[in-house]
Design an enzyme around this catalytic site. Structure first.
Site, PDB file in Angstrom:
ATOM      1  N   HIS A 228       5.104   7.721  -2.444  1.00 52.82           N
ATOM      2  CA  HIS A 228       5.283   8.616  -3.309  1.00 52.82           C
ATOM      3  C   HIS A 228       3.820   8.499  -3.815  1.00 52.82           C
ATOM      4  O   HIS A 228       3.218   7.600  -4.190  1.00 52.82           O
ATOM      5  CB  HIS A 228       6.110   8.451  -4.321  1.00 52.82           C
ATOM      6  CG  HIS A 228       6.331   9.192  -5.605  1.00 52.82           C
ATOM      7  ND1 HIS A 228       7.131  10.515  -5.321  1.00 52.82           N
ATOM      8  CD2 HIS A 228       5.638   9.244  -6.714  1.00 52.82           C
ATOM      9  CE1 HIS A 228       6.767  11.125  -6.671  1.00 52.82           C
ATOM     10  NE2 HIS A 228       6.176  10.303  -7.354  1.00 52.82           N
TER      11      HIS A 228
ATOM     12  N   ASP B 293      13.263   9.137  -6.729  1.00 48.16           N
ATOM     13  CA  ASP B 293      12.333   8.288  -6.792  1.00 48.16           C
ATOM     14  C   ASP B 293      12.051   7.105  -7.674  1.00 48.16           C
ATOM     15  O   ASP B 293      11.513   6.527  -8.316  1.00 48.16           O
ATOM     16  CB  ASP B 293      10.883   9.108  -7.502  1.00 48.16           C
ATOM     17  CG  ASP B 293      10.445  10.204  -6.554  1.00 48.16           C
ATOM     18  OD1 ASP B 293      10.817  10.395  -5.479  1.00 48.16           O
ATOM     19  OD2 ASP B 293      10.107  11.344  -7.041  1.00 48.16           O
TER      20      ASP B 293
ATOM     21  N   CYS C  49     -46.565 -12.216  -8.190  1.00 47.51           N
ATOM     22  CA  CYS C  49     -46.370 -12.289  -9.627  1.00 47.51           C
ATOM     23  C   CYS C  49     -45.860 -13.622  -9.847  1.00 47.51           C
ATOM     24  O   CYS C  49     -46.253 -14.312 -11.119  1.00 47.51           O
ATOM     25  CB  CYS C  49     -45.681 -11.207 -10.467  1.00 47.51           C
ATOM     26  SG  CYS C  49     -44.050 -11.051  -9.530  1.00 47.51           S
TER      27      CYS C  49
END
Length: 919
Positions: A125, A161, A724
């Site tokens: 679902h 469901d 750097c």
């Protein structure tokens, strides 16, 4: 539920041991894929129960099963007058299934069938149950503006469901996601995998049955055309959710000029009201606007929604921007090749629409029985025959009749519908066993163009002094054009409307392209900057790719906060913050790591949602311009990324004072950084600066000496000293000083100086001639002031800008080389007295810089004490140069402020807005 972790179950199991006999009940391509994967997993499908053929077309699940010889049953129904049809039930029982799998089923299946197998039945679902029960779950997820979507696999029961949950998965819902987006990105691919996992869990007796809670349960009916009319008296966000929740089926609609018009392809429009022609819409209090990008409609909050396509009652779909267009497109005259293509497409239509006797010009694809799954099939079949013809689902909906479809396909085949293709002029060189193609023009608003005044300059290969390319030198007018393009892209373009996850997808795509071109990028970086190729490949390019991937992952994780505040009784207040992009950002980068410095700043800038104008160092523009090419190929919209090679004093200065630039990110020298701060004050830009350094490295006698020698050399000579965070000054404890120096010199003598493209080279050329001359002068100054030159200090006698790795000892604190950065391969060593921890700390901190620092000692307490006292943004303990994309990087004092890398870098490119609501 705590069910998300169920997804981890599979990874903890070596393999599922047991296999089942399955009945698949359902239909669709989804059902077909579940069927294929279950069989591949070793389960036996004893029967497929699907729907009858429609218009002579078998369902995809039936086609796959019939091809494999699996028994297929096509029942029009399972019940009659509310009761099971016994003949159908008996046929079902005859297959002897142990589990029913219902991946997608539109029929009502009787409980006699659901409960019949040993293990019952499981159903897919497309929602996070118990929310959105019912057949239109995906639609309602969008209609109600849910932030999460997902799916549930549950045990079937006699409710609608309502059965116990076996497993669930969820995903985020993007602001402009459609049903198709959710289905294609998540519900379809993850749903297939989850169905197979669910069956495996059942087979091994490990499948949970978790009752659905009653809290939060909702049921919504099937959305049909008649109840999909748009209600205009609601905020723009709700209008957008309604339209996208009905896209493509059944389609949200309104009445315009007396006919029903269906809206497709909506997105929220967060910008000023665009220019357009008014269009009256029935029920809307404010007319819409037909603009160049589509139909703009307004919510009752005054905010806007952009609709891309409109469909009329006769089925014709048009771009919304063409609503008032009355021009009829003239039919194209087809070439012989195009006639053959049209005939091939006719045959493809015939194969799909087998119920249609003859495919005529007037044949309508959908009215002849085709569905959305047939759209995919048709486009894939066309792609197999004509790979150059790139069609999208949308194209079919826009031209549903065969004659219209052919006209559209031919125009696409000819390239007539495309935007002007990116034209790139290259300088090509055969080098490093490959051909490298290097753009050399300014990149503004998605195009490579010459500088407006036509000026160029030469970029030089430091390995031999030869000219690599003549590069456009941007003018003030070019800066204005690039800033205007970036501003337009931010305020009105696709980039400004794009959701964060899509922004991340573009950045991932760009990182992938950079990785695909890594050898070419590393080669360009090597010949343009002098970087040793192996280092360029691993660090210059490798870390750039990692940086874009890291920040791509941040795009959809930028969050504000809710803040508890004092309530003014009897009212209540909600205060929260939003993190917003700043706007147009200027990025100015140095020449030592051209691509990596670009990545460090621009990846964070883009992840935050800004647009940018980037000025590479004048002497190393080529990888930045190659990056621009790759960004266009990745799909970045025009104007988002702009690259301006040229003079720092001209381009960089104008960017830093430009009134439409809202942020400057700079890496370079401290004096230039100070000038940028002054210029940025014109409109109080946000500024972040990564400037010079004189990083101290303290080496104690209790260190692992060989490791300290190796790491100390890396701290100075990495990338030819053009680093750097290079250790600008080494403090070595007196008792090991001489041995340390001896070992360093021994190792230097083993270093190979030479062609940076040679894989065995350790040390390449300095970046450019002026820098080499500055380094030689630096060494002369050291000698004059009384420091001992132990090794090097000279130019290597060969073509190019090579310098010997250099070592100075007996360096006292007042000397120039003790105080100023060399930015080259010069090791500056000073002794300190045995055990004088605080004394060496004072000396290390007696500098105006504070970028990085390091300490070598086995005494962890001493190391941590020193790390607390060192005034630097980064402290390395028993290592050096160990940077990572997730760790913030930046300095203190005159080494600047603000951070690159890590989460902190994002905040350099964001602004915080506080919002308080009274309710």
């Amino acid at each position: 539920f705590a069910l998300w972790n169920m997804g981890l179950f599979h990874s903890f199991c070596q393999a599922y041991q047991h296999k089942l006999k399955l009945a698949l009940i359902g239909q669709s391509i989804f059902g077909q894929e579940v069927y294929n994967k279950l069989r591949k997993e070793g389960h036996k499908v004893v029967g497929v129960f699907t729907v009858p053929d429609k218009n002579g077309q078998a369902d995809p699940l039936a086609l796959a099963a019939e091809k494999d010889g699996t028994p297929v049953f096509k029942f029009p129904r399972w019940r009659a007058k509310g009761k099971p049809i016994q003949e159908v039930v008996e046929v079902y029982k005859s297959v002897g299934a142990e589990l029913n799998v219902l991946p997608f089923c539109t029929q009502f299946i009787p409980m006699d069938v659901i409960d019949c197998p040993k293990h019952g039945s499981i159903i897919y679902h497309p929602s996070i149950l118990p929310r959105h029960r019912g057949a239109s779950a995906i639609n309602w997820t969008l209609i109600q503006g849910d932030k999460k979507a997902g799916f549930t696999i549950f045990w079937a029961d006699d409710g609608l469901d309502t059965g116990p949950i076996l497993l669930q998965r969820e995903c985020d819902v993007g602001q402009n996601d459609t049903v198709d987006d959710l289905y294609n990105r998540f519900l379809f691919p993850e749903g297939i995998k989850a169905m197979v996992e669910a069956v495996d869990l059942i087979a091994d007796g490990k499948a949970p049955r978790i009752p659905q809670p009653t809290e939060g349960a909702t049921y919504e009916g099937i959305q049909k055309k008649e109840n999909a009319e748009i209600s205009w008296d609601q905020p723009a966000a709700d209008l957008h959710n309604w339209i996208r929740g009905h896209d493509k089926v059944p389609g949200a609609w309104a009445t315009i000029d007396g006919q029903v018009v269906t809206f497709y392809g909506s997105s929220l429009l967060d910008a000023s009201v665009p220019a357009g022609q008014e269009l009256a819409i029935q029920g809307a209090s404010r007319p819409g606007l037909i603009t160049k990008n589509g139909l703009v409609v307004f919510g009752n909050d005054g905010k806007m929604v952009l609709v891309r396509n409109l469909q009329f009652e006769n089925g014709k779909m048009i771009p919304a921007s063409k609503y008032f267009s009355t021009d009829e497109t003239t039919a194209l005259e087809l070439t012989e090749q195009e006639k053959k293509m049209a005939e091939d497409i006719r045959n493809i239509w015939k194969g799909i629409l087998s119920n249609v006797a003859v495919i005529e010009d007037s044949t309508d694809f959908f009215k002849s029985g085709a569905s959305s799954m047939h759209v995919v099939r048709m486009l894939e079949e066309i792609k197999q025959k004509y790979n150059r013809l790139q069609l999208q689902n949308e194209d079919v909906y826009m031209a549903t009749k065969f004659a219209d479809f052919i006209q559209m396909a031919v125009r696409k085949f000819r390239g007539e519908d495309k935007e002007e293709e990116l034209v790139i002029n290259y300088v090509s060189k055969n080098v490093n066993n490959m051909t490298v193609n290097m753009p050399y023009q300014c990149f503004i608003n998605g195009q490579f163009i010459n500088a407006e005044d036509g000026k160029t300059y030469d970029t030089i290969n430091p390995a031999d002094g030869s000219v690599i390319a003549s590069v456009s030198s941007a003018s003030l007018a070019d800066v204005d054009k690039a800033v205007a393009a970036a501003k337009e892209a931010f305020e009105n373009g696709e980039w400004g409307r794009m959701n964060a996850r899509e922004r991340g997808r573009l950045m991932y795509r760009l990182a992938d392209l950079m990785e695909e071109h890594q050898e070419e990028l590393a080669t360009i970086e090597s010949i343009d900057s002098g970087a040793v190729y192996t280092l360029a490949l691993k660090t210059h390019v490798g870390m750039s790719v990692q940086t874009f991937r890291y920040f791509a992952g941040w795009c959809d994780k930028i969050q504000g906060a809710t803040i508890p505040i004092n309530q003014a009784r009897p009212n209540h207040n909600l205060t929260f913050t939003k993190k917003e992009p700043i706007g147009v950002c200027a990025i100015v980068i140095p020449w030592n790591y051209p691509l990596m410095m670009l990545a460090w700043k621009s990846a964070a800038c883009l992840a935050a949602g800004n647009t940018l104008v980037l000025k590479p160092a004048q002497v190393t523009p080529l990888t930045s311009l190659k990056f621009a090419e790759l960004s266009a190929k990745a799909g970045f919209p025009k104007g988002v990324i702009n690259i301006l090679p040229g003079s720092g004093g001209l381009v960089g200065q104008h960017l830093s004072e430009h009134s439409d630039v809202r942020k400057v990110g700079f890496t370079g020298s401290t004096p230039t950084g100070k000038q940028i701060m002054k210029s940025a004050a014109t409109n109080l830009k946000k500024v972040s600066l990564e400037l010079g350094g004189k990083s101290p490295l303290i080496i104690f006698s209790d260190c692992e000496l060989d490791r300290a020698v190796k790491m100390g050399m890396g701290a100075v000579y990495f990338n030819k000293g053009e680093n750097c965070i290079a250790a600008g000054r080494l403090f070595v404890e007196e008792s090991i000083h001489d041995e340390f120096v001896r070992k360093v010199v021994e190792e230097i003598k083993k270093m190979k100086i030479g062609d940076p493209l040679d894989r065995s080279t350790d040390h390449g050329p300095q970046n450019h001639k002026a820098h080499l001359e500055k380094l030689l002068q630096y060494c002369e100054t050291g000698v004059k002031e009384g420091a001992t030159l132990v090794y090097g200090g000279r130019q290597v006698c060969r073509p190019g800008f090579f310098m010997e790795p250099t070592v100075f000892t007996d360096v006292e604190d007042h000397m120039y080389i003790a105080q100023e950065e060399s930015f080259g391969p010069v090791m500056v060593i000073s002794k300190f007295k045995n055990g004088d921890v605080d004394g060496v700390l004072r000396r290390a901190n007696t500098t105006e810089y504070g970028l990085a620092s390091g300490v070598f000692t086995k005494d962890i307490s001493k190391a941590l004490y020193i790390s607390e006292k060192l005034e630097a943004g980064t402290v390395f303990i028993n290592t050096y140069n160990k940077t990572d994309v997730a760790a913030p990087f930046g300095g203190f004092k005159q080494s600047g402020f603000g951070k690159d890398l890590g989460e902190e870098a994002l905040h350099e490119y964001l602004r915080t807005k506080a919002i308080t609501v009274e309710y």
